[in-house]
Write an enzyme that holds these catalytic residues in place. Sequence first.
Site, short mmCIF file in Angstrom:
data_model
loop_
_atom_site.label_atom_id
_atom_site.label_comp_id
_atom_site.label_asym_id
_atom_site.label_seq_id
_atom_site.Cartn_x
_atom_site.Cartn_y
_atom_site.Cartn_z
N PRO A 103 -27.65 -13.95 42.82
CA PRO A 103 -26.76 -14.91 42.15
C PRO A 103 -27.45 -16.12 41.54
O PRO A 103 -26.78 -17.03 41.04
CB PRO A 103 -25.82 -15.34 43.29
CG PRO A 103 -26.65 -15.20 44.51
CD PRO A 103 -27.53 -14.01 44.28
N TYR A 113 -30.09 -27.98 41.22
CA TYR A 113 -31.05 -27.09 41.87
C TYR A 113 -32.07 -27.96 42.60
O TYR A 113 -32.85 -28.69 41.97
CB TYR A 113 -31.78 -26.23 40.85
CG TYR A 113 -30.90 -25.28 40.08
CD1 TYR A 113 -30.27 -24.21 40.71
CD2 TYR A 113 -30.69 -25.43 38.70
CE1 TYR A 113 -29.47 -23.32 40.00
CE2 TYR A 113 -29.91 -24.55 37.98
CZ TYR A 113 -29.29 -23.50 38.63
OH TYR A 113 -28.51 -22.62 37.93
N LYS A 130 -25.20 -14.14 36.43
CA LYS A 130 -25.09 -13.15 35.36
C LYS A 130 -24.07 -12.05 35.63
O LYS A 130 -23.64 -11.36 34.71
CB LYS A 130 -26.45 -12.49 35.12
CG LYS A 130 -27.58 -13.43 34.71
CD LYS A 130 -27.35 -14.01 33.34
CE LYS A 130 -28.56 -14.81 32.87
NZ LYS A 130 -28.31 -15.49 31.59
N TYR A 140 -30.79 -18.57 30.03
CA TYR A 140 -29.86 -19.08 31.02
C TYR A 140 -28.41 -18.74 30.66
O TYR A 140 -27.60 -18.40 31.52
CB TYR A 140 -30.04 -20.59 31.16
CG TYR A 140 -29.38 -21.24 32.35
CD1 TYR A 140 -29.61 -20.80 33.64
CD2 TYR A 140 -28.55 -22.35 32.18
CE1 TYR A 140 -29.03 -21.43 34.73
CE2 TYR A 140 -27.96 -22.99 33.25
CZ TYR A 140 -28.20 -22.52 34.53
OH TYR A 140 -27.62 -23.14 35.60
N HIS A 146 -19.72 -26.69 29.91
CA HIS A 146 -20.78 -27.28 30.71
C HIS A 146 -22.13 -26.90 30.11
O HIS A 146 -22.32 -25.76 29.72
CB HIS A 146 -20.70 -26.77 32.15
CG HIS A 146 -21.67 -27.43 33.07
ND1 HIS A 146 -21.40 -28.62 33.71
CD2 HIS A 146 -22.92 -27.09 33.44
CE1 HIS A 146 -22.43 -28.97 34.44
NE2 HIS A 146 -23.38 -28.06 34.29
#
Length: 409
Positions: free
Chosen positions: A305, A213, A309, A406, A83
Amino acid sequence: MTESHNSHTLSESTDVVVLGAGPAGLVLGVLLHTAGIDCVVLERASRTHVQTRARAGFLAPNTARILERHGLADGLHSRGRRHGTCEFRTEDGRFRLDYGALGHGGHHHVYPQQNLVTDLLTHYLAIGGRIRFHTEAVVVRDADGAQPYVTTREPDGRPARWTARYVAGCDGRHGAARRSLPAGAVRHHQHDYGVTWLGLLAEAPPSLDAVGYAIHARGFAGHMARTQDVTRYYLQWQRGTPADSWSEQRIWDELDARMRAEDHGPLRRGGLLERAVFDLTCDVVEPLRHGSLFLAGDAASLLAPAAAKGANLAVLEAEILAEALTGALVRGDTSGLDTYSDRCLAHIWRAQEFTGWMTRLLHAASLTSDRDDHGAGSFFLAALQRSRLNSLRTSRIHQHWFAENYVGV
């Protein structure tokens, strides 16, 4: 296990006692056993619980490389999905980042953590690894002495004592490893972002082919695919409100509103399999060593979260600790143990910094406790938030920075 002089207490010794059967503990157990080091994993929950507890689902490129390096990536490659896209939805419209083509070109693998844990546990048992379920670690004693030991409560309720040369605390922020640290031996750094999420697991196919998001005046909403039939959603939530205070209908309507379904297409609805409320807080223990006791995973640090990570840090720390323990126990070289804490903390603070940046990016300032002393900070912070999003939308340099951090640990 043998009886001690106290007929009510059981006793055994090993080279390394690993507390906790999450990703950190199981990766560590596999690597130690493969290196010929005697170890045991102690887990207070049942095997069924360990293999079914839902956690994170995005594995970073470095995590995939570690699993591949040690022959642990078969399930990831056969059932996981690569992804590399995320979508931001704001009052100014939506934009996508193909982060897999930015930065260093790294992709995530979408692979639910319970699947990874099942793979690791199956492999560990197949190679003859020892694990004790329903065994609760109570306290670690004499970590700064020559012979540390762990007292436990056995499945039948009897006390037991596991003596070891080293103890690896991979049992979370509330586990025995952290509880056993003497006052003043370490520093605890903590921060509360003033944000609460309602985490949802929906029996519904993903509604978009990206991580979603949504930034909205009523609060953040998030969309993260888990499988073809299950999707993880998040709602920014009023702190102190129970998870079951809203009906499923109201939750889906709110997700529609915050993700602007009217503009961008409806969400694919389904029954809610799980609800959980959690505050976005973080902490770091420093250093990650006290004598013969070492911390890894959530016992070492907890991250909000927002940037996924935690599990990736846990796997990285497990590999670093396994190398260090192997050096000490097989070659008599303790230099890896001496540098373990500093090496891991460099990764942890990098992850904490980006996680904080993401947390501030995603949340409506009026709904957090992050305000100035005059109570008028919400407009100022909202303007900063909008500026960050605009920069991320338009600046190629900013996009490369985002992509690198990221997926990086």
